[in-house]
Every structure is written in structure tokens, then in C-alpha cells.
Design an enzyme around this catalytic site. Structure first.
Site, mmCIF file in Angstrom:
data_model
loop_
_atom_site.group_PDB
_atom_site.id
_atom_site.type_symbol
_atom_site.label_atom_id
_atom_site.label_comp_id
_atom_site.label_asym_id
_atom_site.label_seq_id
_atom_site.Cartn_x
_atom_site.Cartn_y
_atom_site.Cartn_z
ATOM 1 N N LYS A 57 0.830 -1.223 0.000
ATOM 2 C CA LYS A 57 0.000 0.000 0.000
ATOM 3 C C LYS A 57 0.861 1.267 0.000
ATOM 4 O O LYS A 57 0.578 2.206 -0.725
ATOM 5 C CB LYS A 57 -0.919 0.041 1.232
ATOM 6 C CG LYS A 57 -1.992 -0.992 1.279
ATOM 7 C CD LYS A 57 -2.985 -0.715 2.395
ATOM 8 C CE LYS A 57 -2.345 -0.585 3.760
ATOM 9 N NZ LYS A 57 -1.654 -1.819 4.207
ATOM 10 N N ARG A 89 -9.370 1.707 9.698
ATOM 11 C CA ARG A 89 -8.878 0.429 10.213
ATOM 12 C C ARG A 89 -10.002 -0.435 10.780
ATOM 13 O O ARG A 89 -9.784 -1.600 11.088
ATOM 14 C CB ARG A 89 -7.833 0.670 11.310
ATOM 15 C CG ARG A 89 -6.514 1.182 10.794
ATOM 16 C CD ARG A 89 -5.503 1.281 11.908
ATOM 17 N NE ARG A 89 -4.273 1.886 11.460
ATOM 18 C CZ ARG A 89 -3.265 1.238 10.900
ATOM 19 N NH1 ARG A 89 -3.365 -0.061 10.704
ATOM 20 N NH2 ARG A 89 -2.167 1.858 10.531
ATOM 21 N N ARG A 139 12.536 -8.601 5.255
ATOM 22 C CA ARG A 139 13.074 -7.238 5.390
ATOM 23 C C ARG A 139 14.288 -7.240 6.323
ATOM 24 O O ARG A 139 14.293 -7.876 7.357
ATOM 25 C CB ARG A 139 11.989 -6.304 5.927
ATOM 26 C CG ARG A 139 12.447 -4.853 6.044
ATOM 27 C CD ARG A 139 11.295 -3.910 6.212
ATOM 28 N NE ARG A 139 10.395 -4.276 7.304
ATOM 29 C CZ ARG A 139 9.326 -3.543 7.654
ATOM 30 N NH1 ARG A 139 9.032 -2.453 6.979
ATOM 31 N NH2 ARG A 139 8.556 -3.926 8.649
ATOM 32 N N ARG A 176 14.286 -6.705 12.171
ATOM 33 C CA ARG A 176 13.553 -6.073 13.273
ATOM 34 C C ARG A 176 12.673 -7.100 13.971
ATOM 35 O O ARG A 176 12.211 -8.057 13.358
ATOM 36 C CB ARG A 176 12.681 -4.930 12.732
ATOM 37 C CG ARG A 176 13.484 -3.752 12.276
ATOM 38 C CD ARG A 176 12.662 -2.546 11.879
ATOM 39 N NE ARG A 176 11.219 -2.765 11.750
ATOM 40 C CZ ARG A 176 10.411 -1.880 11.190
ATOM 41 N NH1 ARG A 176 10.877 -0.763 10.704
ATOM 42 N NH2 ARG A 176 9.124 -2.124 11.109
ATOM 43 N N ARG A 182 0.333 -9.954 13.425
ATOM 44 C CA ARG A 182 -0.111 -8.705 12.781
ATOM 45 C C ARG A 182 -1.198 -8.985 11.748
ATOM 46 O O ARG A 182 -2.185 -8.252 11.642
ATOM 47 C CB ARG A 182 1.070 -8.001 12.096
ATOM 48 C CG ARG A 182 2.013 -7.292 13.055
ATOM 49 C CD ARG A 182 3.283 -6.844 12.359
ATOM 50 N NE ARG A 182 3.035 -5.850 11.331
ATOM 51 C CZ ARG A 182 3.928 -5.519 10.395
ATOM 52 N NH1 ARG A 182 5.110 -6.114 10.359
ATOM 53 N NH2 ARG A 182 3.642 -4.586 9.503
#
Length: 212
Positions: free
Chosen positions: A15, A91, A125, A158, A169
Site C-alpha cells: 500500500k 482500520r 526485510r 527487526r 499482525r
């Protein structure tokens, strides 16, 4: 008058990347809740009967900013924009209902990506703890494996990019935001796009929707 575009999709769907490209392509504001909150950290919300007097106090305490505050900040951001791409809001269903009272949308686009693909994207990532540069082990690797191109520091994963955290998540997203997707689908305004193609192919599909 600029276009009013809402981009929806789970974490890792792209997004942010696609919103920025759309904003550049059509000369629109890229409105994200994170940026809007940071830009309005000092906003006086003392009249809202909230625990704190500014959004910044919630953020500094590591607490979620209440919906009514987020709604007010987003409304302010949209009202001052001559056309926008909205990314990261609404959300939940309550926010979606608030949004319908704030503005009219020209396009509602949902980037559909399989959960396993999202996990691959998000767990791949790697970031530089020194300069903040970001890479991806598959899609955007550094020249030397595990080492930052910019400053030579060893890259790290991370904590919120580990598989268990990523799956949590996604679970939270599905619980809170999937009803928003269904809301727009039932209204007949949602256009679903396969978000698993190349970034350029996905972007072209979104542009086709916006230009329609």
C-alpha cells in the site's frame, strides 16, 4: 478537483509504495494516519474528554490514539487536500462510517495478497541499525549479503519482522480490517486487484481503476 482514492490491503501488500506512486502520478496528497498523527502531535484535544490533551501524549506513552482523535486528524488532513490517496485508514468499521461522513470516494482499491506471500515479504526485510537503510533478502538485497550498501554496517531483522510477529499482525488485521473490506464490497464500490504481480503491473492495474 483532484481524485479521492482509498487504498486498502494487509501489511506487506504494498500500500505504501503504490500510494506514493499514485500520489505522484495524479498530483495528489498521500495521506497516511501515521504521518497525519505525527504532523498533529500537538493538536489540542482537551475538549474531547480523552485521557490526554494531545495525540503526542498517547504516542509517547505507547498507547493507541482513540478513534475519535484519529477521525478528527484524518478529517483535517482530507479537508485541506485537493485530492488524496488515503492509506492506513479506515482500520475498523466505525472509522469507515466516519469516513463516509467526511468525504466522497472516487475509487476504493483492495490489494489482495496471499498470507504466505505476505509472510515472505515481511520476514525478508532487513534494516541497517546505523543509518536506517532498508533492504529485502529476495526483492531488494544489498550488494554484499547482510551488509548495508550505504555504511557497511551489519544488517538486522527487526523484532516485528519475525514470522510469529508477522502472523499475529495479519491476524489482528483480519479481525479488525477485513470487515472494512467487506463493507465496501457490499456497497459495490470495492475493486479487488491481485497484489502479487510486479510493482509496475500492480500500479498499472490501479491506474486503470482510477482512470475508469
Amino acid at each position: 478537483m483532484g481524485k479521492h482514492i482509498l487504498l486498502l490491503g494487509p501489511p506487506g501488500a504494498g500500500k505504501g509504495t503504490q500510494s506514493k506512486r499514485l500520489a505522484d502520478e495524479f498530483g495528489l496528497e498521500h495521506v497516511t494516519t501515521g504521518d497525519a498523527l505525527r504532523a498533529n502531535k500537538g493538536m489540542d484535544i482537551s475538549g474531547m474528554d480523552t485521557e490526554y490533551d494531545t495525540p503526542g501524549e498517547y504516542m509517547d506513552a505507547g498507547e493507541l490514539v482513540p478513534d475519535e482523535v484519529v477521525n478528527a486528524i484524518v478529517e483535517e488532513a482530507l479537508s485541506s487536500a485537493d485530492g488524496y490517496v488515503l492509506d492506513g485508514y479506515p482500520r475498523n468499521l466505525e472509522q469507515a462510517e466516519e469516513l463516509s461522513g467526511m468525504t466522497d470516494l472516487d475509487a476504493v482499491v483492495y490489494l489482495s495478497v496471499d498470507d504466505d506471500e505476505l509472510v515472505d515479504r515481511l520476514t525478508g526485510r532487513r534494516v541497517c541499525p546505523e543509518c536506517g537503510a532498508s533492504y529485502h533478502v529476495e526483492f531488494e538485497p544489498p550488494a554484499e549479503e547482510g551488509v548495508c550498501d550505504e555504511c557497511g554496517t551489519e544488517l538486522v531483522q527487526r523484532e516485528d519482522d519475525t514470522e510469529s510477529t508477522v502472523r499475529e499482525r495479519l491476524r489482528v488485521y483480519q479481525e479488525n480490517t477485513e470487515p472494512v473490506v467487506e463493507h465496501y464490497r457490499e456497497e459495490g464500490v470495492l475493486v479487488e486487484i491481485d497484489g502479487e504481480g510486479t510493482p509496475d503491473a500492480v500500479f498499472e492495474s490501479i491506474v486503470d481503476v482510477v482512470d475508469a
